[in-house]
Design a protein around this motif. Structure first.
Motif, PDB file in Angstrom:
ATOM      1  N   PHE A 215     -48.661  98.308  92.762  1.00 27.82           N
ATOM      2  CA  PHE A 215     -47.601  98.964  92.008  1.00 27.82           C
ATOM      3  C   PHE A 215     -46.828  99.916  92.903  1.00 27.82           C
ATOM      4  O   PHE A 215     -47.378 100.494  93.842  1.00 27.82           O
ATOM      5  N   LEU A 216     -45.552 100.085  92.581  1.00 30.16           N
ATOM      6  CA  LEU A 216     -44.780 101.196  93.123  1.00 30.16           C
ATOM      7  C   LEU A 216     -44.544 102.159  91.974  1.00 30.16           C
ATOM      8  O   LEU A 216     -44.114 101.758  90.881  1.00 30.16           O
ATOM      9  N   CYS A 217     -44.845 103.433  92.215  1.00 31.75           N
ATOM     10  CA  CYS A 217     -44.813 104.430  91.150  1.00 31.75           C
ATOM     11  C   CYS A 217     -43.791 105.511  91.487  1.00 31.75           C
ATOM     12  O   CYS A 217     -43.878 106.148  92.549  1.00 31.75           O
ATOM     13  N   PRO A 218     -42.808 105.731  90.617  1.00 33.02           N
ATOM     14  CA  PRO A 218     -41.783 106.745  90.883  1.00 33.02           C
ATOM     15  C   PRO A 218     -42.294 108.154  90.624  1.00 33.02           C
ATOM     16  O   PRO A 218     -43.057 108.390  89.684  1.00 33.02           O
ATOM     17  N   GLY A 219     -41.851 109.095  91.449  1.00 32.69           N
ATOM     18  CA  GLY A 219     -42.272 110.483  91.294  1.00 32.69           C
ATOM     19  C   GLY A 219     -41.543 111.225  90.195  1.00 32.69           C
ATOM     20  O   GLY A 219     -42.072 112.165  89.613  1.00 32.69           O
ATOM     21  N   ASP A 220     -40.308 110.817  89.916  1.00 35.05           N
ATOM     22  CA  ASP A 220     -39.514 111.467  88.863  1.00 35.05           C
ATOM     23  C   ASP A 220     -39.214 110.431  87.796  1.00 35.05           C
ATOM     24  O   ASP A 220     -38.291 109.616  87.920  1.00 35.05           O
ATOM     25  N   VAL A 221     -39.989 110.443  86.721  1.00 36.08           N
ATOM     26  CA  VAL A 221     -39.878 109.412  85.694  1.00 36.08           C
ATOM     27  C   VAL A 221     -38.586 109.530  84.897  1.00 36.08           C
ATOM     28  O   VAL A 221     -38.166 108.577  84.235  1.00 36.08           O
ATOM     29  N   GLU A 222     -37.922 110.684  84.951  1.00 33.12           N
ATOM     30  CA  GLU A 222     -36.667 110.846  84.227  1.00 33.12           C
ATOM     31  C   GLU A 222     -35.502 110.164  84.941  1.00 33.12           C
ATOM     32  O   GLU A 222     -34.461 109.908  84.340  1.00 33.12           O
ATOM     33  N   ARG A 223     -35.684 109.871  86.217  1.00 38.07           N
ATOM     34  CA  ARG A 223     -34.656 109.140  86.971  1.00 38.07           C
ATOM     35  C   ARG A 223     -35.024 107.662  87.010  1.00 38.07           C
ATOM     36  O   ARG A 223     -36.186 107.290  86.871  1.00 38.07           O
ATOM     37  N   ASP A 224     -34.008 106.821  87.227  1.00 38.68           N
ATOM     38  CA  ASP A 224     -34.269 105.396  87.368  1.00 38.68           C
ATOM     39  C   ASP A 224     -35.118 105.141  88.606  1.00 38.68           C
ATOM     40  O   ASP A 224     -35.081 105.902  89.578  1.00 38.68           O
ATOM     41  N   PHE A 225     -35.865 104.032  88.575  1.00 37.73           N
ATOM     42  CA  PHE A 225     -36.708 103.683  89.718  1.00 37.73           C
ATOM     43  C   PHE A 225     -35.884 103.585  91.004  1.00 37.73           C
ATOM     44  O   PHE A 225     -36.296 104.050  92.062  1.00 37.73           O
ATOM     45  N   GLU A 226     -34.718 102.964  90.908  1.00 39.91           N
ATOM     46  CA  GLU A 226     -33.888 102.785  92.102  1.00 39.91           C
ATOM     47  C   GLU A 226     -33.416 104.121  92.675  1.00 39.91           C
ATOM     48  O   GLU A 226     -33.246 104.248  93.886  1.00 39.91           O
ATOM     49  N   GLU A 227     -33.190 105.111  91.831  1.00 41.47           N
ATOM     50  CA  GLU A 227     -32.841 106.444  92.332  1.00 41.47           C
ATOM     51  C   GLU A 227     -33.999 107.044  93.118  1.00 41.47           C
ATOM     52  O   GLU A 227     -33.808 107.675  94.163  1.00 41.47           O
ATOM     53  N   ASN A 228     -35.217 106.868  92.623  1.00 39.67           N
ATOM     54  CA  ASN A 228     -36.399 107.364  93.321  1.00 39.67           C
ATOM     55  C   ASN A 228     -36.551 106.685  94.680  1.00 39.67           C
ATOM     56  O   ASN A 228     -36.839 107.336  95.684  1.00 39.67           O
ATOM     57  N   LEU A 229     -36.359 105.369  94.707  1.00 36.61           N
ATOM     58  CA  LEU A 229     -36.509 104.639  95.969  1.00 36.61           C
ATOM     59  C   LEU A 229     -35.382 104.965  96.938  1.00 36.61           C
ATOM     60  O   LEU A 229     -35.613 105.150  98.145  1.00 36.61           O
ATOM     61  N   ALA A 230     -34.161 105.070  96.433  1.00 31.03           N
ATOM     62  CA  ALA A 230     -33.012 105.355  97.299  1.00 31.03           C
ATOM     63  C   ALA A 230     -33.152 106.703  97.996  1.00 31.03           C
ATOM     64  O   ALA A 230     -32.626 106.900  99.094  1.00 31.03           O
ATOM     65  N   ALA A 231     -33.884 107.632  97.378  1.00 26.26           N
ATOM     66  CA  ALA A 231     -34.081 108.951  97.993  1.00 26.26           C
ATOM     67  C   ALA A 231     -34.837 108.864  99.312  1.00 26.26           C
ATOM     68  O   ALA A 231     -34.759 109.772 100.143  1.00 26.26           O
ATOM     69  N   LEU A 232     -35.563 107.776  99.520  1.00 28.47           N
ATOM     70  CA  LEU A 232     -36.367 107.620 100.736  1.00 28.47           C
ATOM     71  C   LEU A 232     -35.657 106.825 101.833  1.00 28.47           C
ATOM     72  O   LEU A 232     -36.036 106.907 103.003  1.00 28.47           O
TER      73      LEU A 232
END
Length: 327
Positions: A215-232
């Motif tokens: 699994f890939l797990c987002p740190g900020d559940v209020e944001r979309d998954f792609e926003e979480n990934l794009a931050a990296l």
């Protein structure tokens, strides 16, 4: 960092229009130790089931409220259907079990097997969506690929840079997040930091084993998954540590046949009666696995209890008596 993942997808795309090249893409690309996710449509965003549920149901409260509501309801009823259960502390195993049975969670399914991701993309694709009047996104399916070790290192570095060393330290100390407070520190931090971490439970269920799942797990559940990934993702990471194979849907059936011959089917991906039954329809894509007698004998014209497709035959003793009478 990149502003959104759509820009990453456009730059990371590699269109391949040859069955052999598609099947061998991961090996040719040197993508060993990577994670993969197949999608029916090129332009589809990568979303968690929780994110899709909140959008579809027009959920107006915080997503973490929906998450805990589903989690607690499942915990209170699961003992009626499942045994043994995860410990109360093991949030990730509970979420994996919830996902296993199809309820929404923040976890996004990936696999360590390129061919399994390719199978899911090809099986979901419609070969008829290949008309010239359609856009590239409609005519092609895709497989995302992410360098797993790069993601781990990049996420922890990102957390340190944003003053969230407590998150990085808690994750390193409890990689499988088997303690309840670890999940709160890592994935429900306040203020939240957008990131994505590779995550799995300590005890794997049978589908995770069969699908080589992670699994890939987002740190900020209020944001979309792609926003979480794009931050990296930095511009130099695109094409190096994150890639996207794109292939025409007209090749989907050929890929399905190849997967079937390699032992990849719904029957093997979903162990049990459900997966076996769901796999039967896929035999239409690989008729060569059926014997000619299976295809030629109409239902009701074969001997009950005999191998599929066997023609009706008389009892052996009756044949002997007939031969004796002719003499």
């Amino acid at each position: 960092m990149v502003s959104d993942l759509s820009a990453v997808a456009a730059r990371a795309m590699e269109l391949v229009d040859d069955e052999d090249a598609i099947w061998n893409w991961a090996e040719r690309a040197g993508a060993r130790g990577w994670m993969f996710r197949g999608q029916r449509e090129v332009d589809w965003p990568v979303r968690s089931s929780l994110e899709r549920c909140a959008r579809r149901m027009q959920w107006e409260r915080p997503r973490r409220s929906l998450e805990i509501g589903i989690y607690r309801r499942f915990q209170r009823h699961a003992h009626l259907f499942v045994s043994p259960l995860p410990t109360d502390e093991d949030v990730i195993e509970w979420l994996a079990l919830i996902r296993h049975f199809g309820a929404p969670t923040r976890l996004v399914d990936w696999t360590y097997s390129f061919h399994i991701a390719l199978f899911f993309a090809a099986r979901a694709a419609d070969p008829h969506d290949d008309g010239e009047d359609r856009s590239l996104g409609e005519r092609c399916a895709a497989v995302w690929a992410i360098d797993a070790e790069w993601l781990d290192a990049r996420a922890l570095d990102h957390l340190r840079q944003h003053g969230a060393e407590d998150v990085a330290a808690a994750y390193r100390d409890d990689l499988y997040v088997r303690r309840y407070e670890t999940f709160g520190t890592v994935y429900n931090r306040s203020p939240a930091v957008p990131f994505v971490l590779r995550q799995n439970c300590w005890r794997l269920n049978e589908r995770l084993v069969a699908q080589q799942g992670v699994f890939l797990c987002p740190g900020d559940v209020e944001r979309d998954f792609e926003e979480n990934l794009a931050a990296l993702v930095r511009p130099e990471d695109v094409g190096t540590h994150i890639r996207k194979l794109v292939f025409p849907k007209r090749l989907a059936l050929a890929i399905l046949r190849r997967a079937y011959r390699s032992g990849i089917s719904l029957a093997t991906m979903y162990p049990g009666l459900e997966g076996f039954v769901r796999s039967l329809g896929d035999l239409a894509a690989a008729p060569e696995v059926l014997s000619p007698s299976e295809l030629d004998a109409p239902l009701g014209r074969h001997q009950p209890g005999a191998p599929h497709g066997s023609r009706p035959t008389s009892h052996p003793r009756k044949r002997v008596l007939r031969r004796s009478a002719r003499k």
